[in-house]
Design a protein around this motif. Structure first.
Motif, short mmCIF file in Angstrom:
data_model
loop_
_atom_site.label_atom_id
_atom_site.label_comp_id
_atom_site.label_asym_id
_atom_site.label_seq_id
_atom_site.Cartn_x
_atom_site.Cartn_y
_atom_site.Cartn_z
N CYS A 13 0.84 -1.19 0.00
CA CYS A 13 0.00 0.00 0.00
C CYS A 13 0.89 1.26 0.00
CB CYS A 13 -0.89 -0.02 1.24
SG CYS A 13 -1.75 1.53 1.55
N HIS A 15 0.07 4.18 0.85
CA HIS A 15 -0.32 5.09 1.92
C HIS A 15 0.38 4.74 3.24
CE1 HIS A 15 -3.45 6.80 -0.64
NE2 HIS A 15 -3.71 5.56 -1.02
N CYS A 16 0.35 3.44 3.62
CA CYS A 16 0.93 3.04 4.91
C CYS A 16 2.20 2.19 4.74
CB CYS A 16 -0.09 2.28 5.74
SG CYS A 16 -0.53 0.67 5.06
N GLY A 19 0.27 -2.65 4.12
CA GLY A 19 -0.79 -3.53 3.62
C GLY A 19 -0.51 -4.01 2.20
N CYS A 32 -7.06 -0.92 1.73
CA CYS A 32 -5.92 -1.49 2.45
C CYS A 32 -6.40 -2.18 3.73
CB CYS A 32 -4.93 -0.38 2.78
SG CYS A 32 -3.50 -0.96 3.74
N CYS A 35 -4.40 0.13 6.82
CA CYS A 35 -4.75 1.52 7.11
C CYS A 35 -6.15 1.90 6.63
CB CYS A 35 -3.72 2.48 6.51
SG CYS A 35 -3.76 2.57 4.72
ZN LIG Z 1 -2.35 0.98 3.78
#
Ligand SMILES: [Zn+2]
Length: 123
Positions: A13, A15-16, A19, A32, A35
């Motif tokens: 992922c 974003h985080c 994931g 995800c 997150c």
């Molecule tokens: Zn994530």
């Protein structure tokens, strides 16, 4: 190495960075697991396919030529070898390329252009 590329290669992922991005072979998860970020805005279009076709061509063309002219294999045997090999190489490359392009879009905050984004040009 830029973080978006690390996320892309690991198919994580963007974003985080933890994931998993894929729920299937090439299908992204809807969100995800770690997150909760939505992947519904992930639109990589034909970008990954273009890069994978180019790279797979550079990898597989010499293999084909070596098998064809070096080992003098028949066309049916060549097809039996090259078809699964092409599928394996392309699918193996498509996942990290798709994930990398999506991670780059997230990193650069790209978004799809809407008609309202161009209203100021029509006045
Ligand atoms: Zn994530």
């Amino acid at each position: 190495m830029p973080p978006w590329l690390v996320d892309g290669i690991k198919c994580k992922c963007p974003h985080c960075h933890n994931g998993d991005l894929f729920g299937g072979v090439l299908k992204l998860k809807p969100h995800c697991d770690k997150c909760g970020a939505s992947f519904k805005d992930a639109e990589t279009a034909d970008g990954p396919a273009f890069f994978v076709m180019t790279i797979a061509g550079f990898i597989l063309t010499p293999v084909l030529l070596i098998l064809l002219f070096g080992f003098r294999l028949s066309p049916l045997v060549l097809m039996a070898i090259m078809t699964p090999l092409t599928l394996i190489v392309c699918i193996a490359l498509l996942r990290p390329f798709k994930a990398s392009i999506y991670a780059l879009q997230v990193h650069k905050k790209f978004k799809e252009a809407k008609a309202k984004d161009y209203e100021h040009l029509q006045k």
